[in-house]
Design an enzyme around this catalytic site. Structure first.
Site, PDB file in Angstrom:
ATOM      1  CB  SER A 593      -0.959  -0.028   1.197  1.00 22.49           C
ATOM      2  OG  SER A 593      -1.976   0.937   1.057  1.00 22.49           O
ATOM      3  CG  ASP A 668      -6.698  -2.465  -3.967  1.00 24.45           C
ATOM      4  OD1 ASP A 668      -7.461  -1.784  -3.258  1.00 24.45           O
ATOM      5  OD2 ASP A 668      -5.484  -2.592  -3.742  1.00 24.45           O
ATOM      6  CG  HIS A 700      -5.523  -2.369  -0.218  1.00 23.31           C
ATOM      7  ND1 HIS A 700      -4.738  -1.923  -1.265  1.00 23.31           N
ATOM      8  CD2 HIS A 700      -4.977  -1.818   0.902  1.00 23.31           C
ATOM      9  CE1 HIS A 700      -3.775  -1.136  -0.802  1.00 23.31           C
ATOM     10  NE2 HIS A 700      -3.890  -1.062   0.506  1.00 23.31           N
TER      11      HIS A 700
END
Length: 723
Positions: A593, A668, A700
Site C-alpha cells: 500500500s 482493489d 487490497h
C-alpha cells in the site's frame, strides 16, 4: 558402559539441536500455526461489574456469549448458545441495549467494503429467552435506542426504525438510491478515511435521530471487472472521489419520532465540507457535529439545538497542516466534555465546559496520548494509554481530571491495552512485547496490581521454542542529516559479525503510522524470521511522517508525501551499509500500500543503494487516490501539482536499475489496480525489465484460499533469486 552414556548424551544433544533448528515454513504461517489465544469480542458491561466474551465450543460446533464477573473472573452464566437456536448459524458480532437485558446479534455477514457489511440481525431477550429476527432482509448498522424499545437501521440507502414490541418497521427516508443518495450510512471515502459507517445517532430520550445524508450523484464513478469464473465478467461500479474531484454533498438532518418530521440543519456558511463525526450530547436536545473544511485544517465542533436545528460553534481547531478528527469526545454529567488534540504539538487530553471554554489541559508533555478509556465520576479520574515510556511502548495511566495525581498502572515494558469495568475498580490488561506473547490479566485500577491471569499463550511460546527463533532488537538509526529514527533489526540466530549479510528493509511510512512497535509478532514478522533463518538481516525503520513522536515529526511531510520518507529510507540504508556485517550491494526493500509506494520510490530514486524491491498494491501517483486522504496531506492536484508529480514513482521509472516485483489485486477498491497498470505501461515505455503479478478478484488485502501462501512463496523466491 561409559562409552554407552557418552553415545547417549551425543544422541540427545544431536536430537535437541535438530529440534532447536526447526525452520518456519510459509504453510505454517498462513494456516494459522502461530495464532495467539485471546478474548474474542470482549465487551465490558455498563450496568453491572461484569463482562462478556464470545466463545466457540468445538464439540457442539456452537458459539456462546458467556458472562463473567470482573472481581472474581468467575463465569456467571452463558447468556446464549447457538445450539439452542438452529436459525442462528453462528455469531459474527453482538451488542447490548442500554439496560443490558437484550442483545443485538449479527449473523451471516456479507462484506461490502473495509468496515461496512450487511447481515441478518436478531434480538435476543435475556429474560424471555426469545430470539427475534429484525425483518427478512440483511440490514446495516442496527442500533438500539437508549430506552431499548426501538432499533434504527439502514436498508438500501434509507433509514428505518423497528419497534421491538410491535415488530413494526417505520421508514424514515425514501430517496435512497445506489450511487446517488445515501441516508445514515457513509459513502466509500468517508468509510475508508474517516473510519466510520453508521452516520446516524439516537438522542438520550430516544425520540430524535440525527443523520447525515450523502448526495453522491455528481461524484465520478469507478468500475472494476469481476471475473468470478463466469463466461462474461461483470462490473462493480461505485462512487470514488479522487484527489481534486467532486465529493459527495453532505447535509445534516434531525428526525423527530413524535411528529414524524425531518428538519435540515442550515450549514450554508460552509463550502465543500465534511461532517466527520456526529454524536448527541447528554442533553437530549443538543446534537454535536465535527465539521471540517476540505483542506482539513479547520475543524468546528458544533452544538445543534434539536428543537429548531439552530447551531453554534463551541470549539474551533486550526492547524497549518491538518487537524486530526478525534474519537474521544466524551460528555460528562454536567455536559462538560473531554476532548483530545495535538494543538500543543503532542496529542493530549483537554477538559472543556459545555460552552466550550477550556477548564484544564489534563495531560501534557513531549509524549502522546494514544487511547482514552474513560472518566470515573466517583474518583474524578481519567484513564488513558500513552507512549510516555518511549514511543515504541504503550502503558495505561490514571490522572485526576484536574491534571494531578498521574499514576502508571502497568509495569511491564511493551504494549499494554485496557478494558475497564463499568465502576472503574478493575481493568483487563492485554500485554505483549516483541519477546512475550499476549497475556491477559485482571488488574486493580487504583494501583494497577495484577489480581489474576486470565489468558496466556504459554503453549504457543513453548511451540515456538522448538524453532530457536531470532529476536527483534530495537535501536535508533541516526542518518547523515542528524535525524534519529526508531528501528528494529532481526538477525539470523547463528549471526556471525565477521560475515556479510544481505538486508531486506520493510516499512510502511504512511502519515501517523508506526511499524517499529514493541508488541508481539504479526504474520509478516514470522516471514521475516523465516528469511533470517535463510541468512537475511531484516530491518524496519520508521522515518519522518510516522506517528507518536509529536506533530512536527509527523506533519513535516505535508504537501510532499514521499519526499522526506524516501530520503529517510535511503539514508537509513546508507547507514546500514556502513555496518561491518552488511553487504551494502545486497539491500532490498518491501512494502504494501503506502509501503508499496515507498518501496517503488526507494528502488527508483535510490538506484545506487537498493538492489531489489517488492511493491504490493502501491499508490503510484497520488492523483489516482481518494480525495479525503490525499488532500489532507497534499491539498489538491490543482493547488500542488509539483508535490504530486515530483514524488510519484511513476515519474521516476527511467531510473530503475535493480530488480522490481510489482503485485496488485484486480478488485482493489482502495488502491485501484489502475495504479499498477499505469506503472507497468510507464516501465514498458522506459524499456525496463521487471516482474509482476496480478491477482484476479482480490482486494487490497490480497487473500482468500491459498492466495497469501502463493503470494508469499512468490515473494520469497524472488528475494532468494534477486537479493
Amino acid at each position: 558402559m561409559k562409552y554407552f552414556y557418552k553415545t547417549l548424551v551425543l544422541l540427545l544433544l544431536t536430537s535437541l539441536s535438530t529440534v532447536a533448528q526447526k525452520s518456519i515454513t510459509l504453510d505454517e504461517i498462513w494456516t494459522g500455526a502461530f495464532r495467539t489465544q485471546g478474548m474474542d469480542e470482549l465487551n465490558a458491561l455498563t450496568t453491572k461489574n461484569q463482562y462478556t466474551v464470545l466463545n466457540y465450543n468445538a464439540n457442539t460446533r456452537s458459539m456462546q456469549i458467556d458472562l463473567f464477573d470482573y472481581a472474581t473472573l468467575g463465569k456467571i452464566s452463558t447468556l446464549i448458545d447457538t445450539k439452542d437456536f438452529p436459525v442462528l448459524r453462528g455469531i459474527d458480532s453482538y451488542s447490548f441495549n442500554a439496560k443490558e437485558d437484550k442483545i443485538l446479534i449479527a449473523n451471516n455477514s456479507e462484506q461490502i467494503f473495509r468496515h461496512s457489511f450487511t447481515a441478518d440481525y436478531f434480538i435476543y431477550d435475556l429474560s424471555l429467552k426469545t430470539l427475534t429476527k429484525i425483518g427478512e432482509n440483511k440490514i446495516q448498522e442496527p442500533t438500539f435506542s437508549p430506552d431499548g424499545f426501538k432499533v434504527a437501521y439502514a436498508f438500501q440507502n434509507n433509514l428505518f426504525v423497528y419497534d421491538v414490541q410491535s415488530k413494526a418497521h417505520t421508514q424514515i427516508t425514501t430517496d435512497g438510491k445506489k450511487n446517488a443518495i445515501i441516508n445514515g450510512i457513509t459513502d466509500w471515502v468517508y468509510e475508508e478515511e474517516f473510519a466510520f459507517v453508521r452516520a446516524f445517532d439516537w438522542n438520550k430520550s430516544s425520540d430524535k435521530l440525527g443523520f447525515i445524508r450523502f448526495d453522491e450523484s455528481e461524484v465520478p464513478e469507478f468500475s472494476m471487472d469481476v471475473y468470478a469464473g463466469g463466461l462474461y465478467p461483470s462490473q462493480a461500479v461505485f462512487k470514488y472521489p479522487k484527489a481534486g474531484e467532486k465529493n459527495a454533498t453532505v447535509s445534516l438532518h434531525l428526525f423527530d419520532l413524535k411528529t414524524s418530521k425531518t428538519q435540515k440543519v442550515d450549514l450554508s456558511n460552509y463550502n465543500d465540507f465534511y461532517i466527520a463525526r456526529l454524536q448527541w450530547t447528554n442533553d437530549a436536545n443538543v446534537l454535536s457535529a465535527q465539521v471540517l473544511n476540505r483542506h482539513q485544517n479547520n475543524l468546528d465542533l458544533l452544538f445543534i439545538d434539536g428543537a429548531n436545528a439552530s447551531k453554534k460553534v463551541v470549539l474551533n481547531e486550526t492547524d497549518k497542516a491538518y487537524v486530526d478528527v478525534t474519537d474521544n469526545l466524551t460528555f460528562l454529567k454536567d455536559n462538560s466534555f473531554i476532548w483530545t488534540s495535538e494543538k500543543d504539538g503532542y496529542n493530549h487530553i483537554y477538559h472543556y465546559t459545555k460552552e466550550g471554554k477550556l477548564k484544564k489541559q489534563v495531560t501534557n508533555g513531549n509524549w502522546e496520548v494514544t487511547a482514552y478509556y474513560g472518566y470515573d465520576e466517583k474518583s474524578k479520574k481519567i484513564f488513558y494509554q500513552s507512549v510516555e515510556n518511549g514511543s515504541i511502548n504503550r502503558d495505561v495511566y490514571s490522572i485526576g481530571i484536574d491534571g494531578k495525581g498521574k499514576k502508571r498502572l502497568t509495569s511491564l515494558t511493551g504494549t499494554n491495552n485496557a478494558t475497564f469495568s463499568p465502576n472503574f475498580e478493575y481493568f483487563i490488561n492485554s500485554y505483549s512485547s516483541a519477546s512475550k506473547a499476549p497475556i491477559y490479566t485482571l488488574n486493580t485500577s487504583k494501583k494497577g496490581e495484577v489480581v489474576k491471569e486470565i489468558v496466556s499463550n504459554t503453549a504457543l511460546e513453548n511451540k515456538l521454542s522448538q524453532y530457536d527463533l531470532p529476536s527483534k532488537e530495537f535501536t535508533v538509526i541516526k542518518t547523515e542529516k542528524g535525524i534519529e529514527l526508531n528501528t528494529w533489526v532481526i538477525k539470523p540466530k547463528n549471526f556471525d559479525v565477521d560475515k556479510k549479510y544481505p538486508v531486506l528493509m520493510y516499512q510502511y511510512s504512511g502519515p501517523g503510522s508506526q511499524e517499529v512497535a514493541n508488541k508481539w509478532n504479526s504474520y509478516n514478522d514470522y516471514w521475516f524470521m523465516m528469511l533470517a533463518q535463510q541468512g537475511y538481516v531484516v530491518v524496519c525503520v520508521d522515518g519522518r511522517g510516522t506517528g507518536f513522536k509529536g506533530a512536527t515529526f509527523k506533519k513535516c511531510t505535508y504537501k510532499e508525501l514521499g519526499k522526506y520518507e524516501v530520503e529517510d529510507q535511503i539514508d537509513a540504508a546508507k547507514v546500514l551499509g556502513t555496518y561491518s556485517y552488511v553487504d551494502k550491494d545486497r539491500v532490498g526493500i518491501f512494502g504494501w500500500s503506502f509501503g508499496g509506494f515507498m518501496a517503488s520510490n526507494c528502488l527508483f530514486q535510490g538506484a545506487d543503494v537498493f538492489k531489489t524491491a517488492i511493491a504490493v498494491a502501491p499508490v503510484t501517483s497520488w492523483r489516482y487516490y481518494d480525495s479525503v486522504y490525499t488532500e489532507r496531506y497534499m491539498q489538491t492536484p490543482q493547488e500542488n501539482a509539483s508535490g504530486y508529480d515530483n514524488n510519484s514513482p511513476i515519474n521516476h521509472v527511467n531510473k530503475l536499475k535493480g530488480n522490481f516485483l510489482l503485485v496488485h489485486g484486480t478488485a482493489d477498491d482502495n488502491v485501484h489496480v489502475q495504479n499498477s497498470m499505469e506503472m507497468i505501461e510507464a516501465l514498458i515505455q522506459a524499456n525496463k525489465q521487471f516482474d509482476w503479478a496480478i491477482y484476479p478478484d482480490k482486494n487490497h488485502g490480497i487473500y482468500g484460499g491459498k492466495t497469501r501462501l502463493q503470494l508469499y512463496t512468490k515473494m520469497t523466491n524472488f528475494l532468494l533469486e534477486k537479493l
